[in-house]
Design an enzyme around this catalytic site. Structure first.
Site, PDB file in Angstrom:
ATOM      1  N   SER A  55       8.915   5.385  11.684  1.00  0.00           N
ATOM      2  CA  SER A  55       8.248   4.362  12.491  1.00  0.00           C
ATOM      3  C   SER A  55       7.712   3.237  11.612  1.00  0.00           C
ATOM      4  O   SER A  55       7.181   3.490  10.538  1.00  0.00           O
ATOM      5  CB  SER A  55       7.061   4.981  13.251  1.00  0.00           C
ATOM      6  OG  SER A  55       7.465   6.131  13.958  1.00  0.00           O
ATOM      7  N   HIS A  96     -19.763  36.917  13.803  1.00  0.00           N
ATOM      8  CA  HIS A  96     -19.184  38.090  13.132  1.00  0.00           C
ATOM      9  C   HIS A  96     -17.962  38.520  13.948  1.00  0.00           C
ATOM     10  O   HIS A  96     -18.075  38.762  15.153  1.00  0.00           O
ATOM     11  CB  HIS A  96     -20.226  39.209  13.070  1.00  0.00           C
ATOM     12  CG  HIS A  96     -19.789  40.361  12.219  1.00  0.00           C
ATOM     13  ND1 HIS A  96     -18.836  41.261  12.632  1.00  0.00           N
ATOM     14  CD2 HIS A  96     -20.196  40.759  10.984  1.00  0.00           C
ATOM     15  CE1 HIS A  96     -18.660  42.167  11.684  1.00  0.00           C
ATOM     16  NE2 HIS A  96     -19.492  41.887  10.666  1.00  0.00           N
ATOM     17  N   ASP A 144       0.848  -1.201   0.000  1.00  0.00           N
ATOM     18  CA  ASP A 144       0.000   0.000   0.000  1.00  0.00           C
ATOM     19  C   ASP A 144       0.880   1.246   0.000  1.00  0.00           C
ATOM     20  O   ASP A 144       2.077   1.183   0.325  1.00  0.00           O
ATOM     21  CB  ASP A 144      -0.961   0.034   1.202  1.00  0.00           C
ATOM     22  CG  ASP A 144      -0.247   0.156   2.542  1.00  0.00           C
ATOM     23  OD1 ASP A 144       0.822  -0.474   2.726  1.00  0.00           O
ATOM     24  OD2 ASP A 144      -0.741   0.892   3.428  1.00  0.00           O
ATOM     25  N   ARG A 195       6.691  11.516  18.042  1.00  0.00           N
ATOM     26  CA  ARG A 195       7.587  10.385  17.745  1.00  0.00           C
ATOM     27  C   ARG A 195       8.216   9.978  19.064  1.00  0.00           C
ATOM     28  O   ARG A 195       8.683  10.832  19.837  1.00  0.00           O
ATOM     29  CB  ARG A 195       8.673  10.805  16.766  1.00  0.00           C
ATOM     30  CG  ARG A 195       8.177  11.150  15.400  1.00  0.00           C
ATOM     31  CD  ARG A 195       7.838   9.929  14.567  1.00  0.00           C
ATOM     32  NE  ARG A 195       7.080  10.326  13.384  1.00  0.00           N
ATOM     33  CZ  ARG A 195       6.767   9.510  12.390  1.00  0.00           C
ATOM     34  NH1 ARG A 195       7.121   8.236  12.436  1.00  0.00           N
ATOM     35  NH2 ARG A 195       6.079   9.943  11.370  1.00  0.00           N
ATOM     36  N   HIS A 218       6.235   9.901   0.972  1.00  0.00           N
ATOM     37  CA  HIS A 218       5.048  10.597   1.505  1.00  0.00           C
ATOM     38  C   HIS A 218       4.868  11.989   0.885  1.00  0.00           C
ATOM     39  O   HIS A 218       3.904  12.668   1.200  1.00  0.00           O
ATOM     40  CB  HIS A 218       5.066  10.728   3.037  1.00  0.00           C
ATOM     41  CG  HIS A 218       4.961   9.425   3.756  1.00  0.00           C
ATOM     42  ND1 HIS A 218       4.426   9.311   5.024  1.00  0.00           N
ATOM     43  CD2 HIS A 218       5.304   8.166   3.399  1.00  0.00           C
ATOM     44  CE1 HIS A 218       4.465   8.050   5.411  1.00  0.00           C
ATOM     45  NE2 HIS A 218       5.002   7.324   4.436  1.00  0.00           N
ATOM     46  N   GLU A 274       0.068  -0.872   5.916  1.00  0.00           N
ATOM     47  CA  GLU A 274       1.130  -0.298   6.751  1.00  0.00           C
ATOM     48  C   GLU A 274       0.901   1.184   6.955  1.00  0.00           C
ATOM     49  O   GLU A 274       1.106   1.713   8.044  1.00  0.00           O
ATOM     50  CB  GLU A 274       2.511  -0.545   6.120  1.00  0.00           C
ATOM     51  CG  GLU A 274       3.678  -0.324   7.080  1.00  0.00           C
ATOM     52  CD  GLU A 274       4.114   1.130   7.241  1.00  0.00           C
ATOM     53  OE1 GLU A 274       4.734   1.453   8.263  1.00  0.00           O
ATOM     54  OE2 GLU A 274       3.815   1.941   6.357  1.00  0.00           O
ATOM     55  N   GLU A 275       0.491   1.860   5.899  1.00  0.00           N
ATOM     56  CA  GLU A 275       0.362   3.317   5.987  1.00  0.00           C
ATOM     57  C   GLU A 275      -0.864   3.753   6.796  1.00  0.00           C
ATOM     58  O   GLU A 275      -1.077   4.942   7.017  1.00  0.00           O
ATOM     59  CB  GLU A 275       0.319   3.941   4.581  1.00  0.00           C
ATOM     60  CG  GLU A 275       1.550   3.656   3.715  1.00  0.00           C
ATOM     61  CD  GLU A 275       2.831   4.339   4.206  1.00  0.00           C
ATOM     62  OE1 GLU A 275       2.833   4.953   5.284  1.00  0.00           O
ATOM     63  OE2 GLU A 275       3.842   4.239   3.478  1.00  0.00           O
ATOM     64  N   ASP A 331       8.690   3.745  -1.080  1.00  0.00           N
ATOM     65  CA  ASP A 331       7.931   3.352   0.128  1.00  0.00           C
ATOM     66  C   ASP A 331       6.586   2.771  -0.269  1.00  0.00           C
ATOM     67  O   ASP A 331       5.609   3.490  -0.383  1.00  0.00           O
ATOM     68  CB  ASP A 331       7.752   4.592   1.014  1.00  0.00           C
ATOM     69  CG  ASP A 331       7.086   4.281   2.341  1.00  0.00           C
ATOM     70  OD1 ASP A 331       6.976   3.096   2.704  1.00  0.00           O
ATOM     71  OD2 ASP A 331       6.659   5.243   3.015  1.00  0.00           O
ATOM     72  N   THR A 389     -14.937  37.915   7.262  1.00  0.00           N
ATOM     73  CA  THR A 389     -14.726  38.258   8.667  1.00  0.00           C
ATOM     74  C   THR A 389     -15.560  37.328   9.528  1.00  0.00           C
ATOM     75  O   THR A 389     -16.778  37.442   9.589  1.00  0.00           O
ATOM     76  CB  THR A 389     -15.114  39.725   8.935  1.00  0.00           C
ATOM     77  OG1 THR A 389     -16.413  39.964   8.390  1.00  0.00           O
ATOM     78  CG2 THR A 389     -14.110  40.675   8.273  1.00  0.00           C
TER      79      THR A 389
END
Ligand code: BES
Ligand code: MN
Ligand code: MN
Length: 463
Positions: free
Chosen positions: A404, A218, A88, A333, A432, A158-159, A125, A320
Site C-alpha cells: 500500500s 491468580h 523516512d 489489506r 520492513h 510515508e511509513e 524502501d 501463573t
C-alpha cells in the site's frame, strides 16, 4: 542520451557513496527519539537536490517531519513530472536479527544479487529508490538534457501514514500541478523479469483492547470461572475467517471489484514458481482464500492479518496469571472499491458484537489508505514501458502489488493525475524486516532507466 548515460557510468562510485551516506542517518519516522536524524536526512536530500540543479529547494515544515520540495521548470509547454519518494524508514527492530547494524550499510553478494546488495534499513524502501531519481536528475541536468519540467516532493512520513503530506498537497495544489506523478517505491518480479506496478492495495488498521476482570488474577484461584481475555481474543480473531479462509465480517466483500476471468488468466501468466516461493520461506504449504492463486491472493483479494498480539506474562519462566487485558493489532489489506473508513466501521461493529459478556472490547483505528489502480493505455504507462524495455532488454509486465502507498490515491484526487509506479526492488529484499537490502544492480538500473522515462514521456506527449 548517450552523454547522460556515460555521465552516470563515470559517476557510479560517487552515486553509491552518497547512497551509503544517507543510509547512515537513522530516519525512523515512527519514533520521536529519531526526530533530529529525520530532519538531518531531509537536509541531506535538499542539499543534493540543490547541487544537482533544482531551484526553489526548501524544507516545508509540517506538524510532523519536513517535506523536501524542489523544482526545475523550463517551459510551460513541456509536460511536468512530479517525482515523489520518501526518506523516512521503518524502525529497525528486532535488532538482534540483523547480520550487520541497520544503519551501517555493507555490500554483500546474495543468490539473487550476484553483483552485491546494500544491506541497511531503508536501502530499498525507499532511500535507495528515491535517491535514484535525484541522481538521474543530476545526470540530465549536467548534460543539459532534461526533456520535461520536474518537481520533487520527498516526504518523511510515508511509513506513518502521510497525513501531513496529504494536507500539504491540498494546500499547495497549484504549486504542485503536474501531468503525472512518478515514483519508485515498489518492486519488479525479478532482475531478468521487469514489471510495472499497476495496482496497490488499500489499508484499514485497527488496534483492539479486551478487558476481562478489573485486575490480574491468580490463574488457579480464578481460572475456569472468569473469561480470560487472551483466550477470548484468540477465539474472536479465529472466528474472523471461515474454513475457506473467507473473511466473516458481514458486508466485508460488498464493494470488492470483481476481476474478469480474462484478466485473472492474464495475471496468472506472470512468471511465478510456487516451489521456489515455498522453499524461500521454508514452508511446507501455502495458505489462503479458497478459489484463488497465490498471485491473486496477494493482489486482487482483500486480507485480514494479526500483526501483533500481546498480554499477560511474557517474561522468563512461568508466572501463573489470568490477565486482565489482551491486545492485538490487526490490518486489513483492501482492493478497489473497498473504502477503508467503511471497512474499519464494519470491523468494529462486528468485533464488538461477537464479544462474550465477560469481556469489554475497544477498537481503535490507526491510519488507513485507499487502494489505487493505474491504467496501461496512457502516455505515462507507455513511457515507463518503453524505458524499461530499453534498459532491461525485455518488455515489462504490468502487475498489481499487495503493498500500500495510500498517498497515491490522494494524488489522483487532488491533482487529477495518475501515478507511474516504476519500482526496482525485489519482493525478497526484506523491506520492513531485518537485513533489508537493495541490489547494486537495481540501484543503477533505476538511475539508467529514469532518463529514458523522461525522454519517452516528452515524445509521447508531443504526438
Ligand atoms: N514501499 C512500501 C509499499 C510497497 C512495498 C508497495 C512493496 C509495493 C511493494 C511502503 O513504504 C509501505 O511500506 N507501505 C505500508 C503502508 C503504510 C501506510 C505504512 C504498507 O504497505 O504496509
Ligand atoms: Mn516505501
Ligand atoms: Mn515501507
Amino acid at each position: 542520451m548517450e552523454q547522460v548515460q556515460s555521465y552516470i557510468k563515470s559517476n557510479e562510485k560517487q552515486f553509491l557513496d552518497e547512497l551509503l551516506e544517507i543510509l547512515r542517518i537513522p530516519s525512523v519516522s515512527a519514533d520521536s527519539a529519531y526526530a533530529g536524524d529525520v530532519r538531518k536526512t531531509a537536509e541531506f536530500v535538499a542539499d543534493k537536490l540543490k547541487s544537482a540543479g533544482a531551484d526553489k529547494v526548501e524544507l516545508h515544515e509540517t506538524a510532523g517531519h519536513p517535506i523536501v520540495y524542489g523544482e526545475k521548470l523550463f517551459d510551460p509547454a513541456l509536460p511536468t513530472v512530479l517525482v515523489y519518494g520518501h526518506y523516512d524508514v521503518q524502525p529497525p527492530d528486532p535488532l538482534d536479527l540483523w547480520d550487520s547494524p541497520p544503519f551501517e550499510p555493507v555490500i554483500k553478494k546474495t543468490k539473487l544479487h550476484p553483483e552485491g546488495a546494500i544491506f541497511a534499513r531503508g536501502a530499498c524502501d525507499d532511500k535507495g529508490q528515491m535517491y535514484m531519481h535525484i541522481k538521474a536528475f543530476e545526470a540530465m541536468m549536467a548534460k543539459d538534457s532534461l526533456p520535461c519540467n520536474v518537481k520533487f516532493m520527498i516526504e518523511g512520513e510515508e511509513e506513518v501514514g502521510s497525513d501531513n503530506l496529504g494536507i500539504f498537497c491540498k494546500a499547495n495544489a497549484d504549486k504542485l500541478a503536474c501531468d503525472v506523478v512518478l515514483l519508485s517505491d515498489t518492486s519488479i518480479i525479478a532482475n531478468d523479469v521487469p514489471s510495472i506496478t499497476v495496482g496497490l492495495r488499500g489499508l484499514s488498521y485497527v488496534e483492539v483492547e479486551l478487558t476481562g476482570p478489573n485486575k490480574d488474577l491468580h490463574s488457579g484461584v480464578y481460572g475456569g470461572a472468569v473469561a480470560n481475555p487472551i483466550n477470548t481474543l484468540c477465539e474472536m480473531v479465529a472466528s474472523l475467517k471461515d474454513e475457506n479462509n473467507h473473511i466473516t465480517i458481514p458486508g466485508f466483500y460488498d464493494d470488492v471489484e470483481v476481476v474478469s476471468i480474462e484478466d485473472r488468466t492474464k495475471m496468472n501468466e506472470a512468471p511465478f514458481s510456487l516451489e521456489t516461493y515455498k522453499k524461500d520461506l521454508e514452508i511446507e504449504d501455502i495458505h489462503g482464500e479458497k478459489g484463488y492463486t497465490t498471485l491473486e491472493r496477494t493482489s486482487i483479494r482483500p486480507t485480514l492479518d494479526v500483526n501483533g498480539m500481546w498480554g499477560g506474562y511474557t517474561g522468563e519462566g512461568a508466572k501463573t496469571v489470568l490477565p486482565s487485558k489482551a491486545f492485538a493489532k490487526i490490518s486489513m489489506r483492501l482492493v478497489p472499491n473497498q473504502d477503508p473508513d467503511k471497512i474499519t466501521q464494519l470491523f468494529s461493529d462486528h468485533f464488538k458484537s461477537i464479544a462474550p459478556k465477560g469481556v469489554k472490547v475497544e477498537v481503535n483505528p490507526h491510519h488507513g489508505g485507499q487502494p489505487a489502480v493505474t491504467p496501461t493505455d496512457t502516455a505515462e504507462y507507455k513511457a515507463a514501458h518503453l524505458a524499461m524495455e530499453k534498459t532491461f532488454g525485455k518488455a515489462p509486465i504490468p502487475q498489481r502489488s499487495g503493498g500500500s502507498i495510500p498517498i497515491v490515491a490522494l494524488f489522483e484526487e487532488v491533482f487529477g493525475v495518475k501515478s507511474v509506479l516504476m519500482g526496482f526492488g525485489l519482493d525478497s529484499d526484506d523491506i520492513h524486516s531485518p537485513n533489508e537490502h537493495y541490489g547494486v544492480y537495481n540501484y543503477f538500473k533505476g538511475i539508467e532507466t529514469i532518463p529514458y522515462f523522461f525522454h519517452y514521456y516528452n515524445e509521447l506527449k508531443k504526438s
